[in-house]
Design an enzyme around this catalytic site. Structure first.
Site, PDB file in Angstrom:
ATOM      1  N   ASP A  27       6.288  -7.119  22.356  1.00 31.39           N
ATOM      2  CA  ASP A  27       6.887  -8.447  22.322  1.00 31.39           C
ATOM      3  C   ASP A  27       6.225  -9.299  23.405  1.00 31.39           C
ATOM      4  O   ASP A  27       5.985  -8.811  24.513  1.00 31.39           O
ATOM      5  CB  ASP A  27       8.391  -8.296  22.588  1.00 31.39           C
ATOM      6  N   ASP A  31      12.001 -12.195  22.750  1.00 34.41           N
ATOM      7  CA  ASP A  31      13.089 -12.204  21.754  1.00 34.41           C
ATOM      8  C   ASP A  31      13.441 -10.802  21.269  1.00 34.41           C
ATOM      9  O   ASP A  31      14.269 -10.638  20.368  1.00 34.41           O
ATOM     10  CB  ASP A  31      12.745 -13.126  20.563  1.00 34.41           C
ATOM     11  N   ASP A  35       5.339  -9.072  18.321  1.00 36.36           N
ATOM     12  CA  ASP A  35       4.735 -10.249  17.704  1.00 36.36           C
ATOM     13  C   ASP A  35       3.212 -10.212  17.815  1.00 36.36           C
ATOM     14  O   ASP A  35       2.633  -9.308  18.432  1.00 36.36           O
ATOM     15  CB  ASP A  35       5.319 -11.537  18.312  1.00 36.36           C
ATOM     16  N   ASP A 104      -1.305  -5.703   5.006  1.00 39.86           N
ATOM     17  CA  ASP A 104      -0.523  -4.924   4.057  1.00 39.86           C
ATOM     18  C   ASP A 104      -0.286  -5.780   2.819  1.00 39.86           C
ATOM     19  O   ASP A 104       0.266  -6.881   2.927  1.00 39.86           O
ATOM     20  CB  ASP A 104       0.810  -4.555   4.730  1.00 39.86           C
ATOM     21  N   ASP A 205       0.578  -1.449  -0.586  1.00 38.15           N
ATOM     22  CA  ASP A 205       1.890  -0.822  -0.663  1.00 38.15           C
ATOM     23  C   ASP A 205       2.199  -0.366  -2.091  1.00 38.15           C
ATOM     24  O   ASP A 205       2.037  -1.139  -3.042  1.00 38.15           O
ATOM     25  CB  ASP A 205       2.930  -1.874  -0.236  1.00 38.15           C
ATOM     26  N   GLU A 262      -1.478   2.990  -1.223  1.00 36.73           N
ATOM     27  CA  GLU A 262      -0.381   3.931  -0.976  1.00 36.73           C
ATOM     28  C   GLU A 262       0.085   4.445  -2.336  1.00 36.73           C
ATOM     29  O   GLU A 262       0.566   3.680  -3.171  1.00 36.73           O
ATOM     30  CB  GLU A 262       0.775   3.223  -0.253  1.00 36.73           C
ATOM     31  N   HIS A 337       4.884   4.546   9.489  1.00 39.77           N
ATOM     32  CA  HIS A 337       6.172   3.920   9.792  1.00 39.77           C
ATOM     33  C   HIS A 337       7.306   4.421   8.896  1.00 39.77           C
ATOM     34  O   HIS A 337       8.449   4.004   9.083  1.00 39.77           O
ATOM     35  CB  HIS A 337       6.026   2.401   9.648  1.00 39.77           C
ATOM     36  N   ASP A 338       7.007   5.235   7.905  1.00 39.31           N
ATOM     37  CA  ASP A 338       8.039   5.783   7.016  1.00 39.31           C
ATOM     38  C   ASP A 338       8.329   7.248   7.309  1.00 39.31           C
ATOM     39  O   ASP A 338       9.190   7.846   6.660  1.00 39.31           O
ATOM     40  CB  ASP A 338       7.570   5.709   5.552  1.00 39.31           C
TER      41      ASP A 338
HETATM   42  O1  ISL Z   1       9.633   6.108   2.912  1.00 34.73           O
HETATM   43  C1  ISL Z   1       9.628   6.832   1.972  1.00 34.73           C
HETATM   44  C2  ISL Z   1      10.386   8.045   1.974  1.00 34.73           C
HETATM   45  O2  ISL Z   1      11.153   8.058   3.100  1.00 34.73           O
HETATM   46  C3  ISL Z   1       8.829   6.565   0.791  1.00 34.73           C
HETATM   47  O3  ISL Z   1       9.425   6.993  -0.374  1.00 34.73           O
HETATM   48  C4  ISL Z   1       8.498   5.095   0.723  1.00 34.73           C
HETATM   49  O4  ISL Z   1       9.616   4.392   0.314  1.00 34.73           O
HETATM   50  C5  ISL Z   1       7.373   4.893  -0.243  1.00 34.73           C
HETATM   51  O5  ISL Z   1       6.323   5.620   0.243  1.00 34.73           O
HETATM   52  C6  ISL Z   1       6.986   3.437  -0.321  1.00 34.73           C
HETATM   53  O6  ISL Z   1       6.781   2.914   0.947  1.00 34.73           O
HETATM   54  C7  ISL Z   1       6.313   1.609   1.091  1.00 34.73           C
HETATM   55  O7  ISL Z   1       7.023   0.676   0.320  1.00 34.73           O
HETATM   56  C8  ISL Z   1       8.387   0.457   0.661  1.00 34.73           C
HETATM   57  C9  ISL Z   1       8.604   0.251   2.155  1.00 34.73           C
HETATM   58  O8  ISL Z   1       9.963   0.348   2.440  1.00 34.73           O
HETATM   59  C10 ISL Z   1       7.831   1.239   2.978  1.00 34.73           C
HETATM   60  O9  ISL Z   1       7.987   0.948   4.346  1.00 34.73           O
HETATM   61  C11 ISL Z   1       6.401   1.175   2.537  1.00 34.73           C
HETATM   62  O10 ISL Z   1       5.557   1.974   3.309  1.00 34.73           O
HETATM   63  C12 ISL Z   1       8.821  -0.752  -0.119  1.00 34.73           C
HETATM   64  O11 ISL Z   1       7.924  -1.806   0.116  1.00 34.73           O
END
Ligand code: ISL
Length: 575
Positions: A27, A31, A35, A104, A205, A262, A337-338
């Site tokens: 940040d 806030d 960013d 993305d 994505d 992805e 991040h997932d």
């Molecule tokens: O995160 C997952 C399982 O925990 C995956 O099933 C994920 O939802 C999938 O890989 C798709 O992910 C992507 O699209 C989603 C978003 O929420 C994720 O952050 C992104 O990486 C919808 O846009």
């Protein structure tokens, strides 16, 4: 032998990518939300680490139902992240340092607050109705029983028209209708808008979900429920390759950019269709076979957190290594991040945090493909265990909580344990820069709580300690760049069934490397193929190598070693 002509090798085959989740990176204005100017401040840090490309998770205007993966304006920067001028400055400053930036591309769906959807929803007669997927129900029920990724039906009934719209993710993420050529044209125009600014690539994505079978058939029943899944039917749908080839022809072919799709649910053979040489589609894909191992057969999917066995991980990764060698190109990752933090899932984030984080680095980065390092992975950041569910922000976790509790009778303790293991917020706590308050991430109140271990695990401390995970990443990145065999060589898995040692050989005409990763906190003897007995130790995450120079090494807890076989007669070394 004359040096190989490398001028035809695309730049992204030599690149190491670093993923930034902008909301949680740095940040700059107090806030509590990361960013673009925060990223700008950290470019030199990234340069020191040695990465080449920054992938920014979505930076576009969004109501943040899914932290920016729900876009309401593809051509505007999310105000919390800054302005278009900030983005242009970031791009300029990155380029000035030799860093590239990829964005993305989230075009399976938009936000329900995108003007296209507002217009589409306004009436069945709207000229944008067909931008999204609208269907009538059957006897007052949704068109089918497909389940969304974020729990519940993929169909949402619109009160005004009584029709249903499709959303594979949250109800605030309606799916675009890729059957409509106008939608596709809009997406291509938007891609050119960013590429013309000088953006260097796209992470795409859920790109293998764009094409759905238009009759929306029922999927297979989910055991123990009255529901049916649709997933196998909307992954790699009937027109998917036609759409991606069109995107390539219309847009990508005209720019020197890098693309990674992805693609959950894709095998190496299917992966090669997306990224095979000459297919005119993408450069590489993210498969999920190693991170979803066992999830699809477990009772409650990933929340059951089925145990992982190393031979299964090896089998999956080896299949991708050999399956795409010479045919396509791999992307390499443990973290994003997932996903939970790699060291917590695949290593040991307690007594062997440093060793196991380094081991995971070595095992991953010596494979063939483009590696992706997720922010904080280079520090060995760990999963977080917040005391209560109130601290969790992720829509997937919040929705799953309701379902696990109300439909499956799980109590809070059981749900929390599942979230600690697999929740997406594990990866989304703010980056640890220093031991200052809030880890130097913000001077305000952070949007999500920090992992309390930041006084010990942070970038400032890591850069100052030559034995840190950070320095190991830096050294391994430099090493792989100096060794063309890592980019080009074959991959051979050794001892596939060994329960705790991941061993493989990389080989080209000049060089043979043996990579050993010990996935266990004990010690373990390990036979070394004869060619490597007198090998040179190129990398070692422990100060010693017991048994060096013999046929039997004794690997220490989470030890990772790379040996280079003595050169063969008459063959010069590559460096
Ligand atoms: O995160 C997952 C399982 O925990 C995956 O099933 C994920 O939802 C999938 O890989 C798709 O992910 C992507 O699209 C989603 C978003 O929420 C994720 O952050 C992104 O990486 C919808 O846009």
């Amino acid at each position: 032998m004359p040096p190989a002509d490398t001028s035809l090798i695309p730049w992204w085959k030599d690149a190491v990518v670093y993923q930034i989740y902008p909301r949680s990176f740095q940040d700059s204005d107090g806030d509590g939300v990361g960013d673009l100017r925060g990223i700008l401040r950290r470019l030199d840090y990234l340069k020191r680490l040695g990465v080449d490309v920054l992938w920014l998770s979505p930076i576009f205007a969004s109501p943040n139902d899914d932290n920016g993966y729900d876009i309401s304006n593809y051509r505007a920067i999310m105000p919390e992240f800054g302005t278009m001028a900030d983005f242009e400055e970031l791009l300029r400053e990155a380029h000035a340092r030799g860093l590239k930036i990829m964005l993305d591309l989230v075009v399976n769906h938009t936000s329900d607050e995108h003007p296209w959807f507002i217009e589409s929803r306004s009436s069945p007669q709207s000229d944008k109705r067909d931008y999204y997927v609208w269907r009538k129900g059957v006897d007052g029920q949704p068109p089918n029983h497909w389940q969304s990724f974020f729990s519940g039906s993929v169909w949402e009934k619109d009160a005004a028209s009584g029709e249903y719209y499709l959303h594979l993710f949250s109800r605030k993420q309606p799916d675009l209708n890729w059957e409509n050529p106008t939608v596709r044209r809009e997406v291509y125009d938007m891609m050119r808008f960013w590429l013309d600014k000088g953006v260097d690539g796209w992470r795409m994505d859920t790109i293998n979900m764009l094409s759905k079978p238009q009759d929306f058939p029922e999927g297979r029943p989910i055991p123990g429920t009255r529901l049916t899944e649709g997933q196998p039917l909307f992954l790699n749908g009937p027109r998917i390759h036609e759409f991606i080839q069109e995107m390539h022809r219309e847009v990508l072919a005209h720019y020197d950019v890098m693309t990674v799709g992805e693609t959950p649910g894709v095998s190496p053979a299917e992966g090669a269709l997306y990224c095979g040489a000459g297919r005119g589609e993408l450069n590489m894909v993210f498969h999920f076979e190693h991170v979803f191992l066992g999830d699809d057969t477990a009772e409650r999917g990933k929340w059951s957190n089925p145990p992982l066995a190393l031979p299964d991980i090896k089998r999956v990764l080896a299949r991708w290594q050999t399956g795409l060698h010479g045919r396509g190109w791999n992307s390499l990752y443990w973290d994003n991040h997932d996903q939970p933090r790699a060291v917590s899932r695949f290593g040991n984030d307690r007594e062997f945090r440093v060793e196991s984080a380094k081991m995971l680095c070595t095992v991953l980065l010596f494979m063939q493909g483009t590696p992706y390092i997720y922010q904080g992975q280079e520090l060995g950041m760990t999963n977080v265990s917040f005391e209560s569910l109130d601290h969790y922000k992720d829509i997937e976790t919040r929705n799953a909580y309701k379902v696990l509790r109300e439909e499956h009778g799980w109590d809070d303790a059981r749900i929390l344990a599942a979230v600690y293991a697999r929740g997406r917020d594990n990866a989304r706590t703010p980056m640890h820069w220093s031991s200052a308050p809030h880890a130097g991430f913000t001077e305000g109140t952070p949007w999500i709580a920090l992992n309390p271990n930041y006084p010990d695990i942070n970038a400032e401390a890591a850069e100052a300690d030559p034995h840190s995970v950070w320095h190991h990443y830096r050294a391994v990145i430099a090493l792989r760049k100096a060794l063309p065999v890592v980019r080009d060589g074959t991959f051979t898995l050794l001892d596939a069934e060994h329960p705790t040692v991941f061993a493989y050989v990389r080989e080209d005409a000049h060089t043979r490397l043996l990579v050993l990763g010990h996935f266990h906190g004990g010690s373990q003897t390990c036979r070394v193929p004869a060619a490597f007995v007198d090998g040179e130790v190129l990398s070692n995450n422990h100060p010693v190598l017991e048994g060096a120079g013999t046929e039997e090494l004794r690997l220490l807890p989470y030890q990772a070693v790379v040996l280079r076989a003595p050169t063969r007669t008459g063959v010069s070394r590559p460096e």
